[in-house]
Design a protein around this motif. Structure first.
Motif, PDB file in Angstrom:
ATOM      1  N   ALA A 100       0.826  -1.218   0.000  1.00 17.27           N
ATOM      2  CA  ALA A 100       0.000   0.000   0.000  1.00 17.27           C
ATOM      3  C   ALA A 100       0.853   1.259   0.000  1.00 17.27           C
ATOM      4  O   ALA A 100       0.397   2.337  -0.406  1.00 17.27           O
ATOM      5  CB  ALA A 100      -0.935  -0.010   1.207  1.00 17.27           C
ATOM      6  N   GLY A 101       2.103   1.133   0.457  1.00 11.17           N
ATOM      7  CA  GLY A 101       2.987   2.291   0.516  1.00 11.17           C
ATOM      8  C   GLY A 101       3.796   2.544  -0.738  1.00 11.17           C
ATOM      9  O   GLY A 101       4.469   3.575  -0.846  1.00 11.17           O
ATOM     10  N   LEU A 102       3.755   1.619  -1.702  1.00  2.74           N
ATOM     11  CA  LEU A 102       4.545   1.812  -2.920  1.00  2.74           C
ATOM     12  C   LEU A 102       4.120   3.088  -3.647  1.00  2.74           C
ATOM     13  O   LEU A 102       2.929   3.342  -3.841  1.00  2.74           O
ATOM     14  CB  LEU A 102       4.389   0.602  -3.841  1.00  2.74           C
ATOM     15  N   GLY A 103       5.113   3.875  -4.038  1.00  4.53           N
ATOM     16  CA  GLY A 103       4.851   5.125  -4.730  1.00  4.53           C
ATOM     17  C   GLY A 103       4.715   6.327  -3.822  1.00  4.53           C
ATOM     18  O   GLY A 103       4.590   7.461  -4.309  1.00  4.53           O
ATOM     19  N   LEU A 104       4.736   6.112  -2.505  1.00  4.93           N
ATOM     20  CA  LEU A 104       4.556   7.232  -1.576  1.00  4.93           C
ATOM     21  C   LEU A 104       5.873   7.946  -1.309  1.00  4.93           C
ATOM     22  O   LEU A 104       6.945   7.336  -1.259  1.00  4.93           O
ATOM     23  CB  LEU A 104       3.976   6.736  -0.249  1.00  4.93           C
ATOM     24  N   TRP A 105       5.769   9.246  -1.078  1.00  3.97           N
ATOM     25  CA  TRP A 105       6.916  10.081  -0.734  1.00  3.97           C
ATOM     26  C   TRP A 105       6.839  10.445   0.751  1.00  3.97           C
ATOM     27  O   TRP A 105       5.807  10.227   1.396  1.00  3.97           O
ATOM     28  CB  TRP A 105       6.947  11.318  -1.635  1.00  3.97           C
ATOM     29  N   PRO A 106       7.903  10.984   1.337  1.00  2.31           N
ATOM     30  CA  PRO A 106       7.947  11.179   2.794  1.00  2.31           C
ATOM     31  C   PRO A 106       6.816  12.009   3.377  1.00  2.31           C
ATOM     32  O   PRO A 106       6.498  11.866   4.558  1.00  2.31           O
ATOM     33  CB  PRO A 106       9.298  11.885   3.008  1.00  2.31           C
ATOM     34  N   ASP A 107       6.185  12.870   2.565  1.00  2.00           N
ATOM     35  CA  ASP A 107       5.128  13.732   3.112  1.00  2.00           C
ATOM     36  C   ASP A 107       3.760  13.047   3.149  1.00  2.00           C
ATOM     37  O   ASP A 107       2.782  13.629   3.630  1.00  2.00           O
ATOM     38  CB  ASP A 107       5.030  15.031   2.307  1.00  2.00           C
ATOM     39  N   ALA A 108       3.661  11.807   2.671  1.00  2.03           N
ATOM     40  CA  ALA A 108       2.372  11.099   2.707  1.00  2.03           C
ATOM     41  C   ALA A 108       2.029  10.718   4.139  1.00  2.03           C
ATOM     42  O   ALA A 108       2.908  10.294   4.905  1.00  2.03           O
ATOM     43  CB  ALA A 108       2.425   9.863   1.827  1.00  2.03           C
ATOM     44  N   PRO A 109       0.772  10.840   4.549  1.00  2.00           N
ATOM     45  CA  PRO A 109       0.414  10.582   5.949  1.00  2.00           C
ATOM     46  C   PRO A 109       0.630   9.143   6.396  1.00  2.00           C
ATOM     47  O   PRO A 109       0.793   8.879   7.589  1.00  2.00           O
ATOM     48  CB  PRO A 109      -1.080  10.952   6.003  1.00  2.00           C
ATOM     49  N   GLN A 110       0.640   8.189   5.464  1.00  2.00           N
ATOM     50  CA  GLN A 110       0.815   6.785   5.840  1.00  2.00           C
ATOM     51  C   GLN A 110       2.266   6.429   6.150  1.00  2.00           C
ATOM     52  O   GLN A 110       2.542   5.391   6.758  1.00  2.00           O
ATOM     53  CB  GLN A 110       0.347   5.853   4.708  1.00  2.00           C
ATOM     54  N   VAL A 111       3.202   7.275   5.721  1.00  2.00           N
ATOM     55  CA  VAL A 111       4.612   6.894   5.777  1.00  2.00           C
ATOM     56  C   VAL A 111       5.148   6.700   7.193  1.00  2.00           C
ATOM     57  O   VAL A 111       5.892   5.735   7.443  1.00  2.00           O
ATOM     58  CB  VAL A 111       5.469   7.911   4.982  1.00  2.00           C
ATOM     59  N   PRO A 112       4.835   7.547   8.179  1.00  2.00           N
ATOM     60  CA  PRO A 112       5.401   7.316   9.524  1.00  2.00           C
ATOM     61  C   PRO A 112       5.079   5.945  10.097  1.00  2.00           C
ATOM     62  O   PRO A 112       5.966   5.272  10.649  1.00  2.00           O
ATOM     63  CB  PRO A 112       4.775   8.441  10.356  1.00  2.00           C
ATOM     64  N   ASP A 113       3.838   5.488   9.961  1.00  2.00           N
ATOM     65  CA  ASP A 113       3.489   4.164  10.483  1.00  2.00           C
ATOM     66  C   ASP A 113       4.209   3.061   9.714  1.00  2.00           C
ATOM     67  O   ASP A 113       4.662   2.065  10.295  1.00  2.00           O
ATOM     68  CB  ASP A 113       1.974   3.943  10.404  1.00  2.00           C
ATOM     69  N   LEU A 114       4.314   3.233   8.402  1.00  2.00           N
ATOM     70  CA  LEU A 114       5.016   2.246   7.586  1.00  2.00           C
ATOM     71  C   LEU A 114       6.495   2.198   7.975  1.00  2.00           C
ATOM     72  O   LEU A 114       7.076   1.111   8.100  1.00  2.00           O
ATOM     73  CB  LEU A 114       4.852   2.605   6.112  1.00  2.00           C
ATOM     74  N   ALA A 115       7.094   3.372   8.175  1.00  2.00           N
ATOM     75  CA  ALA A 115       8.508   3.423   8.565  1.00  2.00           C
ATOM     76  C   ALA A 115       8.736   2.746   9.914  1.00  2.00           C
ATOM     77  O   ALA A 115       9.743   2.048  10.116  1.00  2.00           O
ATOM     78  CB  ALA A 115       8.985   4.866   8.617  1.00  2.00           C
ATOM     79  N   GLU A 116       7.799   2.916  10.836  1.00  2.00           N
ATOM     80  CA  GLU A 116       7.916   2.254  12.139  1.00  2.00           C
ATOM     81  C   GLU A 116       7.886   0.736  11.986  1.00  2.00           C
ATOM     82  O   GLU A 116       8.609   0.014  12.684  1.00  2.00           O
ATOM     83  CB  GLU A 116       6.808   2.721  13.080  1.00  2.00           C
ATOM     84  N   LEU A 117       7.040   0.247  11.094  1.00  2.00           N
ATOM     85  CA  LEU A 117       7.001  -1.191  10.825  1.00  2.00           C
ATOM     86  C   LEU A 117       8.347  -1.666  10.291  1.00  2.00           C
ATOM     87  O   LEU A 117       8.900  -2.681  10.753  1.00  2.00           O
ATOM     88  CB  LEU A 117       5.897  -1.512   9.816  1.00  2.00           C
ATOM     89  N   VAL A 118       8.895  -0.946   9.321  1.00  2.00           N
ATOM     90  CA  VAL A 118      10.185  -1.306   8.733  1.00  2.00           C
ATOM     91  C   VAL A 118      11.270  -1.327   9.808  1.00  2.00           C
ATOM     92  O   VAL A 118      12.064  -2.278   9.906  1.00  2.00           O
ATOM     93  CB  VAL A 118      10.547  -0.320   7.599  1.00  2.00           C
ATOM     94  N   GLN A 119      11.306  -0.295  10.640  1.00  2.00           N
ATOM     95  CA  GLN A 119      12.314  -0.221  11.699  1.00  2.00           C
ATOM     96  C   GLN A 119      12.169  -1.364  12.697  1.00  2.00           C
ATOM     97  O   GLN A 119      13.169  -1.963  13.123  1.00  2.00           O
ATOM     98  CB  GLN A 119      12.205   1.121  12.437  1.00  2.00           C
TER      99      GLN A 119
END
Length: 365
Positions: free
Chosen positions: A49-68
């Motif tokens: 669902a995050g493919l194509g998103l840039w850092p300013d997209a609202p979904q990115v912080p939660d996705l980044a936390e999952l990755v971390q």
């Protein structure tokens, strides 16, 4: 020598590889333990669902936390790692537009693991006018140099083909004094690799990939679709060049009406054709083509490559390397280079004007 842990989550979105390597950032002293975290269905859904998103997209912080979190859990298995190379998860790559985006905060990971982390490997190359990809070619040079020393390769040019979500090829001369030296490395993306086939399997069969290439082997390629794909101007563009995972989304649309087996076979034929087209840009014929990444486990892909590529085609295990962990090992090696201030990309790998030492170093405190 530094004991470094490299971690890689590729565009195939199958999971996270982690592997230890001993290196001074030039030579390989030895390879260590490795591990793999397969993404669960919920994790994979979030990443897709995050493919194509840039850092300013609202979904990115939660996705980044999952990755971390996934990377941190895996890294804790490696208690002797002195340094960690963290690639993050590529969500978008547009070097001639908005840049490149790998989700995941290396500073947060350093605090979680209480160890230094090198991350954000691609951004500086893009800022200086490069493609930001591929970044593994300098490590391919080190691998070839190591294999020559082990007696597994002749001291002559060889090519590495990495088949992850996107394919990339590195032509390397192991006799060069350094990977950034003139004529040591030439590299570029070849085209889509596993990503379209994995997406097809996920949509139609609810499976992560075509195990062993069985589905592709059961079908017949659509020659018209393959020819139209290879007629794309991108293949006539000289390297260096790089691709976003979904640059060739039209290929997936073109096989949408085909039966499952024929669709898979067509995607495999397109992959092999793109590699053959890419090899025409190499400065000389390599002594062999060494295949790494998940694609080498697909017998249909390997057979298709052997039909269209001149010269021997082997998995990298033929020269004593681990093809599943090569990219993870690469980011451990690259992390040490960043720590030492050595370049990780150059004009003939990413098109940047001069050698670049990218990456950021984050310490726990």
């Amino acid at each position: 020598m530094i004991r470094a842990l490299g971690m890689m989550s590729g565009t195939s979105l199958d999971g996270v590889d982690a592997a230890m390597i001993d290196t001074d950032g030039v030579r390989i002293g030895g390879f260590g333990d490795s591990a793999f975290h397969a993404y669960g269905s919920n994790e994979a859904a979030v990443l897709h669902a995050g493919l194509g998103l840039w850092p300013d997209a609202p979904q990115v912080p939660d996705l980044a936390e999952l990755v971390q979190a996934v990377h941190a859990d895996l890294a804790r298995q490696f208690t002797d790692a002195q340094l960690i190379g963290f690639h993050g998860q590529t969500l978008a790559h547009d070097p001639r537009g908005r840049g490149t985006h790998q989700a995941g905060d290396g500073a947060a990971l350093a605090r979680a693991l209480d160890r230094p982390v090198v991350w954000d490997f691609r951004s500086e190359d893009v800022r200086q006018g490069g493609e930001g990809a591929p970044l593994v070619p300098f490590f391919h040079w080190a691998c070839a140099n190591w294999a020559v020393g082990q007696g597994h390769l002749p001291a002559a040019p060889v090519a590495f083909l990495n088949l992850g979500g996107v394919g990339n090829i590195s032509w390397v001369d192991p006799t060069a004094c350094a990977p950034e030296a003139s004529g040591a490395c030439i590299a570029f993306d070849t085209g889509p690799a596993n990503a379209p086939l994995n997406d097809l399997m996920r949509r139609r069969r609810h499976q992560s990939h075509d195990e062993g290439g069985a589905l592709a082997a059961s079908g017949t390629p659509d020659a018209t679709v393959v020819a139209a794909f290879l007629d794309d101007p991108w293949f006539r563009r000289p390297p260096p060049k790089s691709l976003d995972r979904d640059h060739f989304a039209d290929l997936s649309h073109a096989v949408a009406s085909l039966p499952d087996g024929d669709a898979a076979a067509t995607l495999v034929a397109a992959l092999a054709g793109s590699v053959a087209a890419g090899m025409t840009w190499l400065p000389s014929a390599p002594t062999q083509l060494l295949v790494c990444g998940g694609g080498r486990h697909n017998a249909a892909i390997m057979a298709a490559l052997r039909r269209v590529v001149p010269g021997p085609v082997h998995p990298v295990e033929a020269i004593g390397l681990n093809g599943d962990m090569l990219e993870a090992q690469a980011f451990g090696w690259l992390a040490v280079r960043v720590l030492r201030g050595l370049p990780i990309s150059g004009p003939m790998t990413t098109g940047v004007p001069g050698p670049v030492c990218g990456g950021r170093i984050s310490h726990p405190r």
